[in-house]
Design an enzyme around this catalytic site. Structure first.
Site, PDB file in Angstrom:
ATOM      1  CD  GLU A  83      -2.703   1.439   2.232  1.00  0.00           C
ATOM      2  OE1 GLU A  83      -2.792   0.612   3.231  1.00  0.00           O
ATOM      3  OE2 GLU A  83      -3.623   2.362   2.164  1.00  0.00           O
TER       4      GLU A  83
ATOM      5  CG  ASP B 142      -3.683  -2.704   4.213  1.00  0.00           C
ATOM      6  OD1 ASP B 142      -2.835  -2.025   4.715  1.00  0.00           O
ATOM      7  OD2 ASP B 142      -4.881  -2.714   3.728  1.00  0.00           O
TER       8      ASP B 142
ATOM      9  CB  ILE C 162      -1.827  -0.614   9.792  1.00  0.00           C
ATOM     10  CG1 ILE C 162      -0.445  -0.747  10.281  1.00  0.00           C
ATOM     11  CG2 ILE C 162      -3.052  -0.896  10.814  1.00  0.00           C
ATOM     12  CD1 ILE C 162      -0.236   0.488  11.163  1.00  0.00           C
ATOM     13  CG  ASP C 163      -7.386  -3.480   6.377  1.00  0.00           C
ATOM     14  OD1 ASP C 163      -7.546  -2.501   5.439  1.00  0.00           O
ATOM     15  OD2 ASP C 163      -8.540  -3.981   6.881  1.00  0.00           O
TER      16      ASP C 163
ATOM     17  CB  THR D  16      -4.814   3.260   9.148  1.00  0.00           C
ATOM     18  OG1 THR D  16      -3.882   2.395   8.365  1.00  0.00           O
ATOM     19  CG2 THR D  16      -3.790   4.255   9.623  1.00  0.00           C
TER      20      THR D  16
ATOM     21  CG  ASP E 166      -8.201  -2.220   1.181  1.00  0.00           C
ATOM     22  OD1 ASP E 166      -7.505  -1.943   2.078  1.00  0.00           O
ATOM     23  OD2 ASP E 166      -8.492  -1.560   0.459  1.00  0.00           O
TER      24      ASP E 166
END
Ligand code: IPD
Ligand code: CA
Ligand code: CA
Length: 261
Positions: free
Chosen positions: A70, A86, A88-89, A91, A215
C-alpha cells in the site's frame, strides 16, 4: 492440523516480526506523528515502519518475488510470484486506540491468490489459508457459517470513502440493506478482518465498493478456502477490476445480490 508450507512459514515469520512493533506503537499511540494522505485515509509512521519490516523479511526469504504494497507501491521482479501487502488494515481504528486492525499479506502466483494471512496482533488471532489446503485460525480449521436466510444473518460493510465518486451508490446499497432486510449491519473498520470473520463464520456476509487489492487479497483466499463465495455485486468474477467485493457463506449470495441492486 496446521498449514506449514514454506511460503506460509515465511509469511507467518514476517507477520510476527512486524507485529512486535505494531503492538508497541499501539501502546504509545499518542506519540505517533500523523500526516493526512487524503480524506479518510491517514498514513502513520507505524504504517511505513511495519511495511518496511514486512518487506525486508519477505525479500530476505524470497528475493525474486515482486511486491505490491500500500505505502510503497510496486516492486517489480519475478513475473509469476507477487506479495500483496497491507501493513495496517484499519489505520483509523489504530489511530483512535481501537484494538481492531490487522496486517494482511497475500501471495499471488500467475495473478491468482494462492496463500493469505491476516494477523490481528492485539487479539493474537492469525487467519491463514492456502489454495487447496483450507483456512485456519490459530491452527484450528475454520468454515463459513451455515445460515441460509438473510433475515437470520449479521452482515458487515465499510465505507463509503468521503472522496469516492461512487459514494451515492454506496449509500444507496447501505440503505437497501437497512430498509429491505431489517438485519444487523456492522462497520468494524478493517476490510481484511471483515473478510477473515466471514471465513471464520463470525459474520455471514460482507460487501463493500471501492476497496483496493491489498485490502482484500488475503481475505479472498481465506473466504474461498473456508467454503465461501467471493464475487462482484452481480455474482461474477470481476471483483478486483470492478472494485466491488461481495463475500459470504455461499448460501446467502443470491439474496445479497438481490438486495444490493
Ligand atoms: C481501510 C479499511 C476500512 C475500509 C477502507 C479501507 P486502511 O483500509 O479496510 O475498513 O472501509 O475502505 O481503506 O486505510 O485502514 O488500510
Ligand atoms: Ca486497507
Ligand atoms: Ca493500510
Amino acid at each position: 492440523m496446521k498449514l506449514s508450507s514454506a511460503n506460509i512459514n515465511v509469511m507467518i515469520m514476517a507477520c510476527r516480526k512486524a507485529s512486535k512493533l505494531l503492538i508497541r506503537d499501539f501502546g504509545e499511540i499518542e506519540k505517533l506523528q500523523v500526516s493526512l494522505k487524503g480524506p479518510g485515509n491517514f498514513v502513520t509512521v507505524a504504517d511505513i515502519k511495519v511495511e518496511k519490516i514486512l518487506i525486508e523479511a519477505l525479500q530476505k526469504a524470497r528475493p525474486n518475488y515482486s511486491i505490491l504494497s500500500e505505502e510503497i507501491g510496486e516492486i517489480d521482479n519475478d513475473k509469476s510470484f507477487k506479495w500483496i501487502i497491507d501493513p495496517i488494515d484499519g489505520t483509523a481504528n489504530f489511530l483512535h486506540g481501537i484494538p481492531h486492525f490487522a496486517i494482511s499479506v497475500g501471495l499471488e502466483q500467475n495473478k491468482e491468490i494462492i496463500c493469505g494471512i491476516i494477523y490481528d496482533p492485539i487479539k493474537d488471532e492469525m487467519f491463514i489459508a492456502e489454495k487447496g489446503n483450507g483456512a485456519y485460525l490459530n491452527n484450528q480449521r475454520i468454515r463459513v457459517s451455515s445460515r441460509s436466510k438473510l433475515k437470520d444473518c449479521i452482515i458487515f460493510t465499510g465505507g463509503p470513502k468521503q472522496s469516492s465518486k461512487d459514494k451515492e451508490l454506496a449509500l444507496k446499497e447501505y440503505n437497501n440493506f437497512s430498509s429491505k432486510v431489517l438485519i444487523p449491519i456492522r462497520k468494524l473498520g478493517s476490510a481484511a478482518l471483515d473478510m477473515a470473520y466471514v471465513a471464520a463464520g463470525r459474520c455471514d456476509g460482507y460487501w463493500q465498493r471501492n476497496l483496493n487489492y491489498w485490502d482484500v487479497a488475503a481475505g479472498i483466499i481465506l473466504v474461498k478456502e473456508a467454503g465461501g463465495y467471493v464475487t462482484d455485486f452481480n455474482g461474477g468474477n470481476e471483483y478486483i477490476q470492478n472494485k466491488t467485493i461481495l463475500a459470504n457463506n455461499s448460501k446467502i449470495s443470491e439474496e445479497m445480490i438481490e438486495v444490493l441492486k
